[in-house]
Write a protein that holds these residues in place. Structure first.
Motif, PDB file in Angstrom:
ATOM      1  N   UNK B 225     179.492  46.823  27.947  1.00 15.81           N
ATOM      2  CA  UNK B 225     179.773  46.485  26.551  1.00 15.81           C
ATOM      3  C   UNK B 225     178.969  47.422  25.636  1.00 15.81           C
ATOM      4  N   UNK B 226     179.633  47.975  24.651  1.00 13.55           N
ATOM      5  CA  UNK B 226     179.006  48.945  23.759  1.00 13.55           C
ATOM      6  C   UNK B 226     178.634  48.309  22.412  1.00 13.55           C
ATOM      7  N   UNK B 227     177.738  49.023  21.698  1.00  8.05           N
ATOM      8  CA  UNK B 227     177.240  48.552  20.408  1.00  8.05           C
ATOM      9  C   UNK B 227     177.440  49.642  19.357  1.00  8.05           C
ATOM     10  N   UNK B 228     177.967  49.265  18.206  1.00  7.34           N
ATOM     11  CA  UNK B 228     178.061  50.199  17.080  1.00  7.34           C
ATOM     12  C   UNK B 228     177.054  49.832  15.995  1.00  7.34           C
ATOM     13  N   UNK B 229     176.453  50.850  15.396  1.00  5.34           N
ATOM     14  CA  UNK B 229     175.599  50.638  14.218  1.00  5.34           C
ATOM     15  C   UNK B 229     176.230  51.346  13.030  1.00  5.34           C
ATOM     16  N   UNK B 230     176.111  50.741  11.860  1.00  7.69           N
ATOM     17  CA  UNK B 230     176.624  51.351  10.640  1.00  7.69           C
ATOM     18  C   UNK B 230     175.497  52.028   9.871  1.00  7.69           C
ATOM     19  N   UNK B 231     175.789  53.213   9.320  1.00  2.98           N
ATOM     20  CA  UNK B 231     174.838  53.853   8.419  1.00  2.98           C
ATOM     21  C   UNK B 231     175.576  54.256   7.159  1.00  2.98           C
ATOM     22  N   UNK B 232     174.846  54.569   6.125  1.00  3.21           N
ATOM     23  CA  UNK B 232     175.479  55.003   4.878  1.00  3.21           C
ATOM     24  C   UNK B 232     174.461  55.754   4.067  1.00  3.21           C
ATOM     25  N   UNK B 233     174.940  56.567   3.134  1.00  5.75           N
ATOM     26  CA  UNK B 233     174.011  57.374   2.351  1.00  5.75           C
ATOM     27  C   UNK B 233     173.236  56.535   1.337  1.00  5.75           C
ATOM     28  N   UNK B 234     172.085  57.022   0.986  1.00  7.69           N
ATOM     29  CA  UNK B 234     171.290  56.382  -0.057  1.00  7.69           C
ATOM     30  C   UNK B 234     171.791  56.871  -1.416  1.00  7.69           C
ATOM     31  N   UNK B 235     171.501  56.091  -2.431  1.00  5.63           N
ATOM     32  CA  UNK B 235     171.867  56.506  -3.789  1.00  5.63           C
ATOM     33  C   UNK B 235     171.157  57.814  -4.120  1.00  5.63           C
ATOM     34  N   UNK B 236     169.892  57.904  -3.710  1.00 10.53           N
ATOM     35  CA  UNK B 236     169.134  59.131  -3.917  1.00 10.53           C
ATOM     36  C   UNK B 236     168.773  59.721  -2.554  1.00 10.53           C
ATOM     37  N   UNK B 237     169.353  60.855  -2.260  1.00  5.48           N
ATOM     38  CA  UNK B 237     169.087  61.504  -0.989  1.00  5.48           C
ATOM     39  C   UNK B 237     168.076  62.611  -1.220  1.00  5.48           C
ATOM     40  N   UNK B 238     166.928  62.518  -0.571  1.00  2.59           N
ATOM     41  CA  UNK B 238     165.936  63.556  -0.798  1.00  2.59           C
ATOM     42  C   UNK B 238     166.138  64.725   0.169  1.00  2.59           C
ATOM     43  N   UNK B 239     166.752  64.485   1.296  1.00  5.83           N
ATOM     44  CA  UNK B 239     167.024  65.587   2.219  1.00  5.83           C
ATOM     45  C   UNK B 239     168.119  65.181   3.183  1.00  5.83           C
ATOM     46  N   UNK B 240     168.819  66.192   3.706  1.00  3.78           N
ATOM     47  CA  UNK B 240     169.852  65.915   4.690  1.00  3.78           C
ATOM     48  C   UNK B 240     169.231  65.313   5.945  1.00  3.78           C
ATOM     49  N   UNK B 241     167.996  65.737   6.279  1.00  2.00           N
ATOM     50  CA  UNK B 241     167.332  65.223   7.487  1.00  2.00           C
ATOM     51  C   UNK B 241     167.155  63.715   7.395  1.00  2.00           C
ATOM     52  N   UNK B 242     166.940  63.233   6.186  1.00  6.05           N
ATOM     53  CA  UNK B 242     166.769  61.796   5.989  1.00  6.05           C
ATOM     54  C   UNK B 242     168.043  61.030   6.375  1.00  6.05           C
ATOM     55  N   UNK B 243     169.186  61.625   6.067  1.00 10.33           N
ATOM     56  CA  UNK B 243     170.454  60.997   6.448  1.00 10.33           C
ATOM     57  C   UNK B 243     170.672  61.092   7.954  1.00 10.33           C
ATOM     58  N   UNK B 244     170.334  62.252   8.538  1.00 10.09           N
ATOM     59  CA  UNK B 244     170.470  62.401   9.999  1.00 10.09           C
ATOM     60  C   UNK B 244     169.532  61.432  10.710  1.00 10.09           C
ATOM     61  N   UNK B 245     168.370  61.189  10.122  1.00  9.92           N
ATOM     62  CA  UNK B 245     167.397  60.291  10.744  1.00  9.92           C
ATOM     63  C   UNK B 245     167.972  58.883  10.950  1.00  9.92           C
ATOM     64  N   UNK B 246     168.837  58.440  10.033  1.00  8.85           N
ATOM     65  CA  UNK B 246     169.430  57.108  10.197  1.00  8.85           C
ATOM     66  C   UNK B 246     170.236  57.035  11.496  1.00  8.85           C
ATOM     67  N   UNK B 247     170.968  58.116  11.755  1.00  9.33           N
ATOM     68  CA  UNK B 247     171.706  58.217  13.015  1.00  9.33           C
ATOM     69  C   UNK B 247     170.746  58.238  14.197  1.00  9.33           C
ATOM     70  N   UNK B 248     169.747  59.119  14.128  1.00  9.23           N
ATOM     71  CA  UNK B 248     168.805  59.305  15.242  1.00  9.23           C
ATOM     72  C   UNK B 248     168.081  57.996  15.559  1.00  9.23           C
ATOM     73  N   UNK B 249     167.709  57.287  14.514  1.00  5.79           N
ATOM     74  CA  UNK B 249     166.973  56.025  14.685  1.00  5.79           C
ATOM     75  C   UNK B 249     167.864  54.959  15.340  1.00  5.79           C
TER      76      UNK B 249
END
Lengths: 617, 617
Positions: B225-249
């Protein structure tokens, strides 16, 4: 609803911080107030509820909830732990002709030999010790078997109905929605129904005649699912109030009963403080204290020291005792090949004693003597599952089921002796083996209420065992378990702190409520529906107040949308104002004319056969 | 297990704090290391696992776990989000004869008109856009139907086996322990089995041909059985790495797939950064971006802008699209009497469009066109449940089931067009109505994989909806759901933070694992048993390392027993050294001779009829 007294609503405080030294947490849960209600014809019986007033825009009556929290959430009550709680049962008990007993004298070993500064002072609240005679009814079971209805039975009936009145004859009935696996949940609980369930052994009201402070609770498959929280003394106790606070904190968030699993020094005196301040049933495991009295040396345990402990605790007012009488000598070898052996503390103490002595358990051999003592005070049995599985690998094995069969035998003996009985259950059980536990328990134990720990549905998540077990608890509650013993996030790892206890209780209230909903308990869905209506109407305050934990719901909301204006916003933080699905849905609903047109359209469409895919142009 | 490369074990860091700006979280989870393994005969296919070495006293082989975390936990990998991840699929894809496409030019509206400082720069990682032709196989479904086995199929077979080798013919089989409700879970997963399941439509490998960085995952009832997590952008994005970090985490803690639900500015460029750094399948809801492109005005939505968005995202490499084509005009009136109307954002957008236009959904009318586009890149369908219930009151109602029937129709069309399909499911459902959802989905949707959100089993616990839904998720996973979409504690209240995402993922790993155990998945119980043995032997470090969240388990233990010596203590903090039930059990087991005697005694006893109560002397 016949309110006979109410609290004035006021701005309550949130209560995440512990109270000041010497005090316990008081005041209502945010957004609610204590109300008291009497069943028709019984003004002397005052049953507490928690009432949540809704925003006027809702045009809904206040919602009345079951309230486990006792006088502590009553703004009109004066709380003084040294004086103890009011005694709602005092008059009822005084009319039953029990004799005043000469209490057993407290001995130094009752408090683990604590002296001087290390001794917690006895609770000064007045306590007169009663005992029942052989000739007349003492236990709720005996009253029920004699066809008599006690005040406790009237009380719990009103409590289970959440103050609802019986529907008039001929009134349109609620459509049954639920699957109760052959239970017999009534639309409306009458005192007669309560009596009959107790007489059949299918429900108990743990209510020691020496616990007049009790607000009675019924535990049985045909009633709301209950939750137990465990507390225990700290190694260093700075005040008795600190120990009472553990109880107060647990029942504030919804524990229906509390087990005091203290060990070490001061347990007698701490138990006094707890009982005189406990509106809920209190359970213990007398074996723990018996072992303390013999210095922790299992080989010195004996029937005599155990018997003495039963009397000591029964006189104090303990409402139910866990008795591990099902751990028989012959069952012990069945655990030898287990992955995790014996994980119950009581079970392992008794197994150890049986092995050392190489003889049958004294709890089993003296079971009738135990019954005679417990009947005299109406202490209910919680027949312990000393051989419960401690891992997925050991679930539903020969040792576990051999003990369960023994518990079934003992249930019949206890009933013959006039005692109330519930049965403890596992433990660690994967989902596909949960139903077998319930079915076998009902069969072997003649429908005596089941009281389970979890069960945990996997072993791989220490730190999250409130969740691994909430899954199993919800399922076994649905299948018929009457009370769920909570598990905190610290299970297997350490001692729960204040936050852990709250998370454990709230988690188990979720499981119990999910079970009530699935069983089709007539009042369960009222709260879900009220909260969902509040959610759909963007009544944020109502949504918080109707939730199991208003403080946390509000705090989480404020993290994303801290402004006061956003509490009335017609959108939520997930979608923002532009895309709010709830708002769009409301537009759909509000436009009644359009809907009417659509229904016509929809009918045409369905008549034309809506199964047919309409190809792209 | 055929390790072809391993990491050197080292003292890893705990990772509760966010990484430095511009970086993402790297390094192994405490107590484990990344290993790579190849299926027999396929040295070119390297499948990652997470290996946990146990204390030498255990005398056990290291435990090999499924690993969703990608190269980020590989100590040998160099992580640079601007360069993107390695491309394990590049060679496989290059051999399939796809043509290089002329990519659609990025337009200002793709990024919500962001300019200057507010524009997140495009990801500089190289990306060549491919597209499949009409004449040859493109999708995994088409390959499977043609009887062909792809590298992705070989990869997922080895991955599902956790690197185990097939038992030799004639070897003693594992005793089946589980109830899979008529699924067909094999003892050992072969590439042929994978192919056949995909060809029957019972499983999918979401794998866009423009996502070469992907480590393939299979989603189907007969697999883990698999699990999905949802991510989404912040209103204020300080860096692209911050958005990638949500995935990585998310994938660090066990998310198998991740949905990017971003809205607002920069979504095109952020999606680029995510995809070039995503080892897991990425899903999106293209309707959200389409609505952004028309300034949030539902009335301006059209097939043309939707089509353009599908192509835009397919070229970037999105692996599955939620398409709400089941929200038909005729279904909308069925929601009018609901307590919570339409709660799916996509569902409410489409319902709103249908009402405004008073015509059939363009998603439904253009469904074959959508299939043609998705097939060309092998984007899998996740047929959205736009009419899922948003409250217990609305569960299993006419609107929900009408849509599900439509999704069944659409499934057949998508298959006929060569596409892979899964079906989204609820939502809020009380326990007794969960099984009906699964049974109806299997029947109406021809066994296409089910992908559910929860379901939440009660509405009364905002702030704890990871738990209300973990109960429903575990049950529906057991009944046959292939993938569970996580719910965080902030559901209904706000946006999840880093801690919430971790709690959500771990909670859903518990549900998924409890389901695997109950289904009898052959490798599921290995981890429970290893952890339980560690617990029983007081191998505290092994117990922490084997848990879903070693950091939290260790921290909780240290709160009560902080000393290093206590990590090897032969007792735990709950009972202390004197009463440890585990220790007593070990004494019982260790004393083999006594056990032998007891077994004899036990046999005698049972022969004499152990049902008889032995009365007290």
């Amino acid at each position: 609803m016949n309110h006979i007294a109410t609290n004035t609503p006021e701005k309550p405080v949130t209560t995440s911080a512990p109270p000041e030294p010497g005090k316990v947490t008081t005041g209502p849960i945010f957004g609610s107030r204590k109300v008291w209600s009497s069943p028709a014809g019984h003004p002397e019986i005052r049953v507490p509820f928690r009432e949540i007033a809704l925003d006027p825009s809702a045009n809904e009556a206040p919602l009345c909830l079951y309230d486990t929290s006792g006088p502590y959430t009553d703004t009109d009550a004066t709380i003084n732990v040294a004086a103890g709680l009011p005694k709602p049962r005092a008059d009822w008990l005084s009319r039953r002709g029990f004799s005043a007993a000469t209490p057993r004298a407290v001995r130094p070993e009752d408090n683990g030999g604590a002296t001087g500064d290390r001794l917690v002072a006895p609770c000064p609240a007045p306590h007169r010790v009663l005992e029942g005679g052989a000739a007349s009814c003492v236990t709720q079971y005996e009253f029920a078997r004699a066809g008599l209805i006690t005040e406790e039975m009237i009380y719990v009936a009103h409590r289970e109905n959440l103050g609802r009145q019986k529907a008039a004859p001929g009134a349109a009935g609620r459509r049954k929605d639920g699957d109760d696996f052959g239970a017999a949940i009534p639309e409306f609980v009458t005192p007669e129904f309560v009596r009959d369930e107790i007489a059949r052994g299918r429900a108990i009201i743990p209510a020691n005649i020496n616990h007049p402070e009790l607000e009675p609770v019924i535990i049985g498959r045909n009633f709301l699912v209950k939750v137990n929280a465990n507390i225990g003394n700290s190694a260093v106790t700075s005040s008795a109030a600190e120990e009472v606070e553990k109880l107060v904190w647990s029942i504030r968030w919804g524990a229906d009963t509390v087990m005091d699993l203290s060990t070490g020094r001061n347990i007698h005196n701490i138990r006094d403080w707890i009982l005189r301040n406990a509106p809920t049933p209190i359970g213990t495991v007398p074996l723990y204290q018996a072992l303390e009295k013999v210095g922790g040396d299992v080989s010195k345990l004996s029937w005599e020291v155990f018997r003495d402990t039963l009397i000591e605790q029964a006189e104090q007012g303990v409402d139910y005792f866990t008795i591990h009488a099902g751990v028989r000598l012959a069952h012990i070898p069945l655990t030898a090949e287990r992955v995790t052996g014996i994980v119950s503390r009581g079970g392992s103490i008794m197994a150890s004693w049986c092995l050392m002595e190489h003889r049958e358990s004294f709890l089993y051999e003296h079971f009738e003597d135990i019954c005679d003592i417990m009947r005299k005070y109406d202490v209910s049995f919680s027949l312990g599952d000393g051989l419960r599985p401690g891992s997925i690998a050991d679930a539903n094995d020969a040792a576990q089921f051999a003990e369960l069969e023994t518990l079934g035998e003992l249930t019949k003996i206890a009933w013959a002796k006039g005692c109330q009985v519930m049965i403890e259950g596992p433990g660690h059980v994967p989902m596909h083996k949960i139903k077998e536990n319930m079915d076998k328990q009902l069969r072997e134990c003649h429908e005596a209420p089941f009281y389970t720990l979890g069960p945990l549905t996997t072993d791989i998540a220490p730190g999250y065992d409130h969740i691994t077990s909430a899954i199993g608890a919800a399922m076994i509650g649905w299948f018929g378990t009457a009370m769920l013993c909570y598990v905190t996030p610290k299970e297997h790892l350490g001692l729960p702190n204040r936050d852990d206890v709250k998370v454990g209780v709230i988690t188990y209230r979720i499981s119990a409520h999910a079970a009530d909903l699935a069983k089709g308990h007539p009042s369960a869905k009222l709260r879900d529906d009220a909260l969902s209506r509040a959610r759909f109407s963007f009544r944020w305050e109502d949504q918080f107040n109707l939730s199991l934990d208003p403080d946390t719901a509000r705090a989480y909301h404020d993290e994303t949308m801290p402004k006061e204006a956003h509490k009335t916003a017609h959108f939520c933080s997930m979608c923002g104002p532009k895309f709010c699905s709830m708002r769009i849905s409301q537009d759909i609903r509000d436009d009644a004319q359009r809907i009417a047109g659509l229904e016509e359209k929809s009918r045409e469409f369905r008549e034309a056969g809506n199964k047919v895919y309409v190809p792209a142009e």
